[in-house]
Design a protein around this motif. Structure first.
Motif, PDB file in Angstrom:
ATOM      1  N   ALA A   4       1.432   2.310   9.854  1.00 36.17           N
ATOM      2  CA  ALA A   4       1.416   3.992  10.317  1.00 36.17           C
ATOM      3  C   ALA A   4       2.941   3.919   9.919  1.00 36.17           C
ATOM      4  O   ALA A   4       4.015   5.017   8.961  1.00 36.17           O
ATOM      5  N   GLU A   5       3.876   3.409  11.057  1.00 36.62           N
ATOM      6  CA  GLU A   5       5.194   3.179  10.671  1.00 36.62           C
ATOM      7  C   GLU A   5       6.175   2.933   9.502  1.00 36.62           C
ATOM      8  O   GLU A   5       6.831   3.356   9.791  1.00 36.62           O
ATOM      9  N   ILE A   6       5.501   2.014   8.550  1.00 34.14           N
ATOM     10  CA  ILE A   6       6.274   1.563   7.552  1.00 34.14           C
ATOM     11  C   ILE A   6       6.302   2.542   6.704  1.00 34.14           C
ATOM     12  O   ILE A   6       7.311   2.915   6.239  1.00 34.14           O
ATOM     13  N   VAL A   7       5.110   3.660   6.567  1.00 38.82           N
ATOM     14  CA  VAL A   7       5.976   4.658   5.284  1.00 38.82           C
ATOM     15  C   VAL A   7       6.785   5.311   6.215  1.00 38.82           C
ATOM     16  O   VAL A   7       7.723   6.298   4.845  1.00 38.82           O
ATOM     17  N   GLY A   8       6.827   6.075   7.620  1.00 39.21           N
ATOM     18  CA  GLY A   8       8.184   6.278   8.566  1.00 39.21           C
ATOM     19  C   GLY A   8       9.576   6.017   7.849  1.00 39.21           C
ATOM     20  O   GLY A   8      10.500   6.298   7.703  1.00 39.21           O
ATOM     21  N   LEU A   9       9.825   4.756   7.880  1.00 39.58           N
ATOM     22  CA  LEU A   9      10.145   3.862   7.775  1.00 39.58           C
ATOM     23  C   LEU A   9      11.424   4.171   6.010  1.00 39.58           C
ATOM     24  O   LEU A   9      12.107   3.566   5.345  1.00 39.58           O
ATOM     25  N   VAL A  10      10.081   3.446   5.462  1.00 36.87           N
ATOM     26  CA  VAL A  10       9.928   3.869   3.779  1.00 36.87           C
ATOM     27  C   VAL A  10      10.766   5.544   3.623  1.00 36.87           C
ATOM     28  O   VAL A  10      11.514   5.352   2.490  1.00 36.87           O
ATOM     29  N   SER A  11      10.412   6.081   4.003  1.00 37.19           N
ATOM     30  CA  SER A  11      10.414   8.276   3.421  1.00 37.19           C
ATOM     31  C   SER A  11      12.778   8.022   3.912  1.00 37.19           C
ATOM     32  O   SER A  11      12.814   8.355   3.335  1.00 37.19           O
ATOM     33  N   LEU A  12      12.400   7.313   5.731  1.00 36.99           N
ATOM     34  CA  LEU A  12      13.819   7.367   5.951  1.00 36.99           C
ATOM     35  C   LEU A  12      14.426   6.979   4.675  1.00 36.99           C
ATOM     36  O   LEU A  12      15.801   7.302   4.532  1.00 36.99           O
ATOM     37  N   ASN A  13      14.540   6.253   5.032  1.00 36.31           N
ATOM     38  CA  ASN A  13      15.404   5.323   3.229  1.00 36.31           C
ATOM     39  C   ASN A  13      15.250   5.980   2.434  1.00 36.31           C
ATOM     40  O   ASN A  13      15.961   5.871   1.468  1.00 36.31           O
ATOM     41  N   LEU A  14      14.308   6.029   1.750  1.00 36.76           N
ATOM     42  CA  LEU A  14      14.415   6.721   0.352  1.00 36.76           C
ATOM     43  C   LEU A  14      15.263   8.364   0.414  1.00 36.76           C
ATOM     44  O   LEU A  14      16.121   8.995   0.248  1.00 36.76           O
TER      45      LEU A  14
END
Length: 175
Positions: free
Chosen positions: A148-158
């Motif tokens: 689940a946290e992968i989506v957060g890390l991706v979102s922050l990088n985007l």
């Protein structure tokens, strides 16, 4: 070329941005160009700071988090973020070979490579993700929390990469 200019606390167009920037300056002595430029929008500035703090509490180990960020920023194309994450990766103990592999979206560790690959797909083609992708991550030992946290890390990088590209923020030239 800079398209939007960074603001100091006195220049911020909104009281909330002035307060946020003033607090950062008081605590840290200064504020980076990206954050100072985000002050044009108090909602974006507050959202970024809160989200960034929250993502620091993910269960993804710091070296792996930097590998994922390198893979994502390579895909996004933000040289400012690539520079920052390369420095952070070195500080986290990654070798130059690890950094290069991460920028290619992989790792010598199959478990890490699986997570990095899914993170890139979350960014580039989220509709392609399947039950089999999640099952593979679980088979590699990744918890549902990390998945689940992968989506957060991706979102922050985007968020950071896209913002820096939009405003024209580039890293300082190497000496």
């Amino acid at each position: 070329m800079r398209r939007l200019q960074p603001l100091d606390p006195q220049q911020a167009p909104d009281q909330k941005s002035r307060e946020i920037l003033g607090d950062i300056v008081a605590r840290r002595g200064g504020v980076g160009d990206m954050v100072a430029t985000m002050a044009h929008s108090p909602a974006l500035l507050q959202g970024y700071l809160d989200f960034s703090r929250a993502i620091k509490r993910v269960k993804i180990p710091r070296p792996l988090s930097e590998k994922i960020s390198l893979a994502l920023q390579e895909w996004i194309g933000c040289s400012m973020c690539l520079s920052a994450h390369t420095k952070a990766a070195r500080a986290a103990g990654l070798s130059e070979a690890d950094i290069e592999l991460a920028r290619q979206g992989t790792s010598t560790d199959a478990r890490e490579a699986a997570l990095i690959g899914v993170a890139v797909r979350v960014l580039a083609e989220p509709s392609s993700l399947t039950d089999a992708d999640v099952a593979e991550l679980r088979a590699h030992g990744w918890s549902d929390r990390v998945i689940a946290e992968i989506v957060g890390l991706v979102s922050l990088n985007l968020l950071t990469g896209a913002f820096n590209l939009l405003i024209g923020l580039e890293p300082e030239p190497a000496d």
